[in-house]
Scaffold this motif. Sequence first.
Motif, PDB file in Angstrom:
ATOM      1  N   MET A 162       0.819  -1.196   0.000  1.00 28.90           N
ATOM      2  CA  MET A 162       0.000   0.000   0.000  1.00 28.90           C
ATOM      3  C   MET A 162       0.866   1.265   0.000  1.00 28.90           C
ATOM      4  O   MET A 162       0.598   2.183  -0.746  1.00 28.90           O
ATOM      5  CB  MET A 162      -0.925  -0.012   1.208  1.00 28.90           C
ATOM      6  CG  MET A 162      -1.716   1.247   1.318  1.00 28.90           C
ATOM      7  SD  MET A 162      -3.416   0.872   1.503  1.00 28.90           S
ATOM      8  CE  MET A 162      -3.962   2.355   2.224  1.00 28.90           C
ATOM      9  N   ILE A 163       1.906   1.272   0.811  1.00 30.18           N
ATOM     10  CA  ILE A 163       2.777   2.436   0.876  1.00 30.18           C
ATOM     11  C   ILE A 163       3.495   2.657  -0.450  1.00 30.18           C
ATOM     12  O   ILE A 163       3.703   3.791  -0.869  1.00 30.18           O
ATOM     13  CB  ILE A 163       3.779   2.336   2.055  1.00 30.18           C
ATOM     14  CG1 ILE A 163       4.547   3.656   2.217  1.00 30.18           C
ATOM     15  CG2 ILE A 163       4.780   1.232   1.842  1.00 30.18           C
ATOM     16  CD1 ILE A 163       3.798   4.687   2.960  1.00 30.18           C
ATOM     17  N   HIS A 164       3.841   1.563  -1.128  1.00 32.16           N
ATOM     18  CA  HIS A 164       4.534   1.702  -2.408  1.00 32.16           C
ATOM     19  C   HIS A 164       3.652   2.374  -3.450  1.00 32.16           C
ATOM     20  O   HIS A 164       4.125   3.192  -4.233  1.00 32.16           O
ATOM     21  CB  HIS A 164       5.016   0.342  -2.904  1.00 32.16           C
ATOM     22  CG  HIS A 164       6.068  -0.250  -2.027  1.00 32.16           C
ATOM     23  ND1 HIS A 164       5.907  -1.461  -1.410  1.00 32.16           N
ATOM     24  CD2 HIS A 164       7.275   0.206  -1.643  1.00 32.16           C
ATOM     25  CE1 HIS A 164       6.977  -1.733  -0.694  1.00 32.16           C
ATOM     26  NE2 HIS A 164       7.823  -0.729  -0.818  1.00 32.16           N
ATOM     27  N   GLY A 165       2.376   2.025  -3.469  1.00 33.20           N
ATOM     28  CA  GLY A 165       1.444   2.670  -4.392  1.00 33.20           C
ATOM     29  C   GLY A 165       1.297   4.150  -4.092  1.00 33.20           C
ATOM     30  O   GLY A 165       1.203   4.973  -5.008  1.00 33.20           O
ATOM     31  N   ALA A 166       1.310   4.500  -2.814  1.00 35.08           N
ATOM     32  CA  ALA A 166       1.220   5.913  -2.434  1.00 35.08           C
ATOM     33  C   ALA A 166       2.459   6.681  -2.899  1.00 35.08           C
ATOM     34  O   ALA A 166       2.359   7.837  -3.330  1.00 35.08           O
ATOM     35  CB  ALA A 166       1.037   6.041  -0.923  1.00 35.08           C
ATOM     36  N   VAL A 167       3.610   6.045  -2.813  1.00 35.17           N
ATOM     37  CA  VAL A 167       4.842   6.691  -3.284  1.00 35.17           C
ATOM     38  C   VAL A 167       4.764   6.914  -4.799  1.00 35.17           C
ATOM     39  O   VAL A 167       5.153   7.983  -5.292  1.00 35.17           O
ATOM     40  CB  VAL A 167       6.087   5.858  -2.894  1.00 35.17           C
ATOM     41  CG1 VAL A 167       7.333   6.381  -3.566  1.00 35.17           C
ATOM     42  CG2 VAL A 167       6.255   5.842  -1.380  1.00 35.17           C
ATOM     43  N   VAL A 168       4.265   5.933  -5.525  1.00 39.88           N
ATOM     44  CA  VAL A 168       4.098   6.097  -6.973  1.00 39.88           C
ATOM     45  C   VAL A 168       3.122   7.238  -7.253  1.00 39.88           C
ATOM     46  O   VAL A 168       3.344   8.053  -8.155  1.00 39.88           O
ATOM     47  CB  VAL A 168       3.639   4.778  -7.642  1.00 39.88           C
ATOM     48  CG1 VAL A 168       3.287   4.994  -9.112  1.00 39.88           C
ATOM     49  CG2 VAL A 168       4.711   3.712  -7.501  1.00 39.88           C
ATOM     50  N   MET A 169       2.062   7.339  -6.467  1.00 38.60           N
ATOM     51  CA  MET A 169       1.089   8.428  -6.640  1.00 38.60           C
ATOM     52  C   MET A 169       1.750   9.791  -6.420  1.00 38.60           C
ATOM     53  O   MET A 169       1.534  10.718  -7.204  1.00 38.60           O
ATOM     54  CB  MET A 169      -0.086   8.265  -5.669  1.00 38.60           C
ATOM     55  CG  MET A 169      -1.045   7.170  -6.034  1.00 38.60           C
ATOM     56  SD  MET A 169      -2.026   7.545  -7.482  1.00 38.60           S
ATOM     57  CE  MET A 169      -3.040   8.845  -6.844  1.00 38.60           C
ATOM     58  N   VAL A 170       2.546   9.912  -5.374  1.00 37.17           N
ATOM     59  CA  VAL A 170       3.232  11.181  -5.098  1.00 37.17           C
ATOM     60  C   VAL A 170       4.173  11.529  -6.247  1.00 37.17           C
ATOM     61  O   VAL A 170       4.225  12.682  -6.704  1.00 37.17           O
ATOM     62  CB  VAL A 170       3.986  11.119  -3.751  1.00 37.17           C
ATOM     63  CG1 VAL A 170       4.923  12.303  -3.587  1.00 37.17           C
ATOM     64  CG2 VAL A 170       3.004  11.042  -2.595  1.00 37.17           C
ATOM     65  N   TRP A 171       4.901  10.528  -6.734  1.00 37.55           N
ATOM     66  CA  TRP A 171       5.800  10.752  -7.866  1.00 37.55           C
ATOM     67  C   TRP A 171       5.015  11.226  -9.089  1.00 37.55           C
ATOM     68  O   TRP A 171       5.420  12.180  -9.771  1.00 37.55           O
ATOM     69  CB  TRP A 171       6.576   9.461  -8.173  1.00 37.55           C
ATOM     70  CG  TRP A 171       7.294   9.466  -9.473  1.00 37.55           C
ATOM     71  CD1 TRP A 171       8.352  10.251  -9.831  1.00 37.55           C
ATOM     72  CD2 TRP A 171       7.000   8.654 -10.618  1.00 37.55           C
ATOM     73  NE1 TRP A 171       8.740   9.961 -11.118  1.00 37.55           N
ATOM     74  CE2 TRP A 171       7.933   8.987 -11.619  1.00 37.55           C
ATOM     75  CE3 TRP A 171       6.059   7.664 -10.873  1.00 37.55           C
ATOM     76  CZ2 TRP A 171       7.932   8.372 -12.864  1.00 37.55           C
ATOM     77  CZ3 TRP A 171       6.068   7.055 -12.113  1.00 37.55           C
ATOM     78  CH2 TRP A 171       6.985   7.415 -13.083  1.00 37.55           C
ATOM     79  N   LEU A 172       3.878  10.594  -9.371  1.00 35.32           N
ATOM     80  CA  LEU A 172       3.071  11.005 -10.518  1.00 35.32           C
ATOM     81  C   LEU A 172       2.481  12.401 -10.321  1.00 35.32           C
ATOM     82  O   LEU A 172       2.347  13.159 -11.291  1.00 35.32           O
ATOM     83  CB  LEU A 172       1.965   9.987 -10.790  1.00 35.32           C
ATOM     84  CG  LEU A 172       2.427   8.686 -11.439  1.00 35.32           C
ATOM     85  CD1 LEU A 172       1.298   7.663 -11.472  1.00 35.32           C
ATOM     86  CD2 LEU A 172       2.973   8.928 -12.838  1.00 35.32           C
ATOM     87  N   VAL A 173       2.145  12.761  -9.092  1.00 37.43           N
ATOM     88  CA  VAL A 173       1.663  14.122  -8.823  1.00 37.43           C
ATOM     89  C   VAL A 173       2.762  15.130  -9.147  1.00 37.43           C
ATOM     90  O   VAL A 173       2.519  16.155  -9.795  1.00 37.43           O
ATOM     91  CB  VAL A 173       1.184  14.270  -7.364  1.00 37.43           C
ATOM     92  CG1 VAL A 173       1.010  15.736  -6.977  1.00 37.43           C
ATOM     93  CG2 VAL A 173      -0.118  13.511  -7.144  1.00 37.43           C
ATOM     94  N   LEU A 174       3.988  14.849  -8.701  1.00 35.90           N
ATOM     95  CA  LEU A 174       5.113  15.742  -9.008  1.00 35.90           C
ATOM     96  C   LEU A 174       5.319  15.876 -10.513  1.00 35.90           C
ATOM     97  O   LEU A 174       5.532  16.979 -11.034  1.00 35.90           O
ATOM     98  CB  LEU A 174       6.387  15.241  -8.341  1.00 35.90           C
ATOM     99  CG  LEU A 174       6.431  15.308  -6.819  1.00 35.90           C
ATOM    100  CD1 LEU A 174       7.679  14.601  -6.296  1.00 35.90           C
ATOM    101  CD2 LEU A 174       6.382  16.742  -6.344  1.00 35.90           C
ATOM    102  N   CYS A 175       5.242  14.758 -11.205  1.00 37.34           N
ATOM    103  CA  CYS A 175       5.387  14.775 -12.662  1.00 37.34           C
ATOM    104  C   CYS A 175       4.263  15.571 -13.313  1.00 37.34           C
ATOM    105  O   CYS A 175       4.501  16.362 -14.242  1.00 37.34           O
ATOM    106  CB  CYS A 175       5.404  13.354 -13.214  1.00 37.34           C
ATOM    107  SG  CYS A 175       6.891  12.421 -12.805  1.00 37.34           S
ATOM    108  N   ALA A 176       3.035  15.379 -12.835  1.00 37.07           N
ATOM    109  CA  ALA A 176       1.887  16.075 -13.415  1.00 37.07           C
ATOM    110  C   ALA A 176       1.999  17.584 -13.213  1.00 37.07           C
ATOM    111  O   ALA A 176       1.737  18.364 -14.143  1.00 37.07           O
ATOM    112  CB  ALA A 176       0.587  15.544 -12.801  1.00 37.07           C
ATOM    113  N   VAL A 177       2.383  17.996 -12.021  1.00 40.00           N
ATOM    114  CA  VAL A 177       2.528  19.426 -11.744  1.00 40.00           C
ATOM    115  C   VAL A 177       3.593  20.035 -12.655  1.00 40.00           C
ATOM    116  O   VAL A 177       3.384  21.089 -13.264  1.00 40.00           O
ATOM    117  CB  VAL A 177       2.853  19.667 -10.253  1.00 40.00           C
ATOM    118  CG1 VAL A 177       3.295  21.095 -10.012  1.00 40.00           C
ATOM    119  CG2 VAL A 177       1.646  19.321  -9.389  1.00 40.00           C
ATOM    120  N   GLN A 178       4.727  19.356 -12.763  1.00 41.80           N
ATOM    121  CA  GLN A 178       5.780  19.885 -13.624  1.00 41.80           C
ATOM    122  C   GLN A 178       5.342  19.913 -15.087  1.00 41.80           C
ATOM    123  O   GLN A 178       5.615  20.877 -15.802  1.00 41.80           O
ATOM    124  CB  GLN A 178       7.066  19.073 -13.478  1.00 41.80           C
ATOM    125  CG  GLN A 178       8.186  19.682 -14.297  1.00 41.80           C
ATOM    126  CD  GLN A 178       9.473  18.934 -14.206  1.00 41.80           C
ATOM    127  OE1 GLN A 178       9.499  17.728 -14.377  1.00 41.80           O
ATOM    128  NE2 GLN A 178      10.543  19.657 -13.924  1.00 41.80           N
TER     129      GLN A 178
END
Length: 157
Positions: free
Chosen positions: A1-17
């Motif tokens: 579960m934590i790994h999926g959340a980390v992927v989500m945070v990474w994708l949020v950073l990518c999306a914002v950029q």
Amino acid sequence: MIHGAVVMVWLVLCAVQDVRQRLLANRLTLGAALLALIYALWTGSTWLGAPAGQGFLAFLLALLLTLPGYALGRLGAGDVKLLAALALASDAEYLLWSFVGATVANGLWILSAPKLIPLMSHGLKKGMGYLVAEPSKKLPFAPFLLVGFAAAWFWIH
């Protein structure tokens, strides 16, 4: 579960950029791909728990899905690297559902927000010593991939 959340945070950073700058930094895409590759080789599984072989298969699938779009000018190199990194961190099921979700989200955006698209289609270009607006030919891909992965993660998880 934590790994999926980390992927989500990474994708949020990518999306914002991607929305703000209309590009994805190599440290976000290639950096994540390198970390996912090291993790898979070290542990024998992807970041989301699939066997490493599934991640490598997903990587090849990501290239098959994105390289034609890149060749046609529909996707940027950062988009190709983003999907490849996601593939190494997950598996073919997550990758395909994320891609399908991104495609659906993109289609819904185009259908439901025609007045906002001109506002979203400006990038910045340096000219005459200052930044000037330049129309972009494509929407940023990372926000749609974020939506697709979130839906896939919710559905598969």
